[in-house]
Motif scaffolding. Structure first.
Motif, PDB file in Angstrom:
ATOM      1  N   PRO A   1       0.875  -1.148   0.150  1.00  0.00           N
ATOM      2  CA  PRO A   1      -0.031   0.097   0.159  1.00  0.00           C
ATOM      3  C   PRO A   1       0.933   1.237   0.082  1.00  0.00           C
ATOM      4  O   PRO A   1       2.097   1.280   0.740  1.00  0.00           O
ATOM      5  N   LEU A   2       0.383   2.437  -0.738  1.00  0.00           N
ATOM      6  CA  LEU A   2       1.071   3.561  -0.708  1.00  0.00           C
ATOM      7  C   LEU A   2       0.078   4.538   0.216  1.00  0.00           C
ATOM      8  O   LEU A   2      -1.210   4.690  -0.032  1.00  0.00           O
ATOM      9  N   THR A   3       0.563   4.973   1.146  1.00  0.00           N
ATOM     10  CA  THR A   3      -0.367   5.937   2.022  1.00  0.00           C
ATOM     11  C   THR A   3      -0.673   7.106   1.560  1.00  0.00           C
ATOM     12  O   THR A   3      -0.384   7.528   0.354  1.00  0.00           O
ATOM     13  N   MET A   4      -1.486   7.834   1.981  1.00  0.00           N
ATOM     14  CA  MET A   4      -1.953   8.973   1.836  1.00  0.00           C
ATOM     15  C   MET A   4      -1.095  10.105   1.406  1.00  0.00           C
ATOM     16  O   MET A   4      -0.080  10.184   2.165  1.00  0.00           O
ATOM     17  N   GLY A   5      -1.374  10.862   0.495  1.00  0.00           N
ATOM     18  CA  GLY A   5      -0.397  12.019   0.324  1.00  0.00           C
ATOM     19  C   GLY A   5      -1.029  13.380   1.110  1.00  0.00           C
ATOM     20  O   GLY A   5      -1.955  13.443   1.449  1.00  0.00           O
ATOM     21  N   PRO A   6      -0.019  14.441   1.296  1.00  0.00           N
ATOM     22  CA  PRO A   6       1.195  14.491   0.790  1.00  0.00           C
ATOM     23  C   PRO A   6       2.011  13.618   1.470  1.00  0.00           C
ATOM     24  O   PRO A   6       1.569  13.258   2.531  1.00  0.00           O
ATOM     25  N   SER A   7       3.424  13.711   1.125  1.00  0.00           N
ATOM     26  CA  SER A   7       4.388  12.974   1.762  1.00  0.00           C
ATOM     27  C   SER A   7       4.113  11.507   1.988  1.00  0.00           C
ATOM     28  O   SER A   7       4.177  10.980   3.190  1.00  0.00           O
ATOM     29  N   ALA A   8       3.579  11.010   0.803  1.00  0.00           N
ATOM     30  CA  ALA A   8       3.272   9.398   1.039  1.00  0.00           C
ATOM     31  C   ALA A   8       4.404   8.603   0.815  1.00  0.00           C
ATOM     32  O   ALA A   8       5.375   9.175   0.462  1.00  0.00           O
ATOM     33  N   THR A   9       4.230   7.679   1.711  1.00  0.00           N
ATOM     34  CA  THR A   9       5.428   6.395   1.517  1.00  0.00           C
ATOM     35  C   THR A   9       4.655   4.912   1.633  1.00  0.00           C
ATOM     36  O   THR A   9       3.479   4.876   1.707  1.00  0.00           O
ATOM     37  N   LEU A  10       5.601   4.179   1.192  1.00  0.00           N
ATOM     38  CA  LEU A  10       5.164   2.703   1.017  1.00  0.00           C
ATOM     39  C   LEU A  10       5.140   2.311   2.450  1.00  0.00           C
ATOM     40  O   LEU A  10       5.839   2.226   3.301  1.00  0.00           O
ATOM     41  N   SER A  11       3.928   1.447   2.491  1.00  0.00           N
ATOM     42  CA  SER A  11       3.645   0.829   4.036  1.00  0.00           C
ATOM     43  C   SER A  11       4.201  -0.660   4.018  1.00  0.00           C
ATOM     44  O   SER A  11       4.595  -1.170   3.119  1.00  0.00           O
ATOM     45  N   ASP A  12       3.858  -1.313   4.915  1.00  0.00           N
ATOM     46  CA  ASP A  12       4.078  -2.871   4.978  1.00  0.00           C
ATOM     47  C   ASP A  12       3.418  -3.568   4.199  1.00  0.00           C
ATOM     48  O   ASP A  12       2.121  -3.090   3.744  1.00  0.00           O
ATOM     49  N   GLU A  13       4.001  -4.530   3.750  1.00  0.00           N
ATOM     50  CA  GLU A  13       3.617  -5.255   2.514  1.00  0.00           C
ATOM     51  C   GLU A  13       2.612  -6.445   2.850  1.00  0.00           C
ATOM     52  O   GLU A  13       2.508  -6.842   4.025  1.00  0.00           O
ATOM     53  N   PHE A  14       1.662  -7.022   1.950  1.00  0.00           N
ATOM     54  CA  PHE A  14       0.763  -8.255   2.099  1.00  0.00           C
ATOM     55  C   PHE A  14       1.366  -9.152   1.257  1.00  0.00           C
ATOM     56  O   PHE A  14       1.406  -8.972  -0.002  1.00  0.00           O
ATOM     57  N   LYS A  15       1.974 -10.391   1.491  1.00  0.00           N
ATOM     58  CA  LYS A  15       2.253 -11.333   0.813  1.00  0.00           C
ATOM     59  C   LYS A  15       1.085 -12.179   0.250  1.00  0.00           C
ATOM     60  O   LYS A  15       0.250 -12.447   1.248  1.00  0.00           O
ATOM     61  N   VAL A  16       1.075 -12.595  -0.958  1.00  0.00           N
ATOM     62  CA  VAL A  16      -0.146 -13.431  -1.466  1.00  0.00           C
ATOM     63  C   VAL A  16       0.264 -14.670  -1.691  1.00  0.00           C
ATOM     64  O   VAL A  16       1.023 -15.199  -2.606  1.00  0.00           O
TER      65      VAL A  16
END
Length: 300
Positions: free
Chosen positions: A209-224
């Protein structure tokens, strides 16, 4: 070893005195032949992130690496498929693919160029429309042509920037299956941007997931952790699919609520006062005066 990396990268625009931070402290590692989906809301900076990976946008700070080397500019190893079709309207489907191949392999003979272009057009099942111009195609067919052109560059990494978002549900599902079939045959590395949770779970190995902007960053992943090939017709009965869909949806909704609290975002409603309309003005009526007809003097 990761084929694609982002290390502590940020992207901002504007003068130093009033900089707008779009992306901040991004970190990402994509393994060779991996299918990664990045999911986020509109306006969070997803397309900026994809431009960063493609070399179309430079990081304000940090680094973006392809095979351990800094990405300084776009290149054929990083094939980008945009949201819009980006086809040249005066060229046929085949010629749109040819012009891309010729740009990276100018020494191919005409028969070799023709054969290679037809191979990729057939791969996306457009061989019946090789001579058609973009305006003669449906939206799904245009996106197939765009996919054929991108694949014809033989990229090691395929970057998909929400390429299916404007399509109807049936066409979208057909193209999802087609992209998966091509990926499973050729085993290219794929990074896909999407805002559709079902699409991400169906197609990807990891969802970030990409967090909400501004200053968005990549969050923890979900493995499928689901076997391939995946059957879309039985996904709703798959416990792992339902678990992931529920967890990711809840996480994204939580991001949205958290963003509203932080910004105090409320939508002001306009003060609308109903306008008082007077009764409609009727067309004026005229009273017709009686007409008197005078007889001529010489008539009895």
């Amino acid at each position: 070893m990761a084929i694609l990396e982002i290390n502590d990268a940020s992207v901002s625009f504007g003068p130093i005195s009033s900089r707008y931070e779009v992306l901040q402290d991004l970190n990402l590692k994509v393994e060779e032949n991996e299918f990664v989906a990045i999911i986020g809301f509109s306006g969070s900076g997803k397309s900026t992130l994809m431009s960063l990976l493609a070399g179309l946008q430079n990081a304000t700070s940090g680094e973006v690496l392809f095979k351990q080397k800094q990405i300084a500019e776009p290149g054929p190893d990083l094939g980008m498929m945009f949201q819009n079709y980006s086809l040249l309207p005066w060229l046929s489907v085949l010629d749109n693919v040819k012009i891309a191949i010729n740009a990276v392999q100018p020494k191919l003979s005409k028969p070799e160029l023709e054969e290679k272009a037809k191979h990729y057009v057939e791969m996306v099942k457009l061989d019946h429309a090789v001579d058609k111009k973009p305006q003669e195609l449906s939206g799904g067919m245009r996106q197939r042509a765009s996919l054929a052109r991108t694949l014809s560059l033989d990229p090691e990494v395929l970057l998909l920037d929400e390429p299916l978002s404007a399509l109807d549900a049936l066409t979208r599902s057909e193209l999802q299956d087609q992209i998966l079939n091509i990926w499973e045959k050729d085993k290219r590395t794929v990074v896909m941007i999407t805002n559709d949770v079902d699409e991400a779970v169906l197609m990807a190995d990891r969802i970030i997931p990409l967090t909400m902007g501004p200053s968005a960053t990549l969050s923890d992943e979900f493995k499928v952790n689901m076997e391939r090939p995946r059957n879309r017709h039985t996904l709703n009965d798959h416990p792992e699919f339902m678990r992931l869909k529920s967890e990711i949806t809840a996480f994204m909704l939580g991001l949205n609520q958290e963003s509203k609290k932080c910004t105090g975002a409320t939508i002001p409603m306009p003060k609308v006062i109903p306008k008082n309309f007077s009764p409609p003005v009727m067309a004026p009526t005229f009273k017709q005066n009686p007409v008197t007809i005078k007889k001529p003097n010489n008539v009895a």
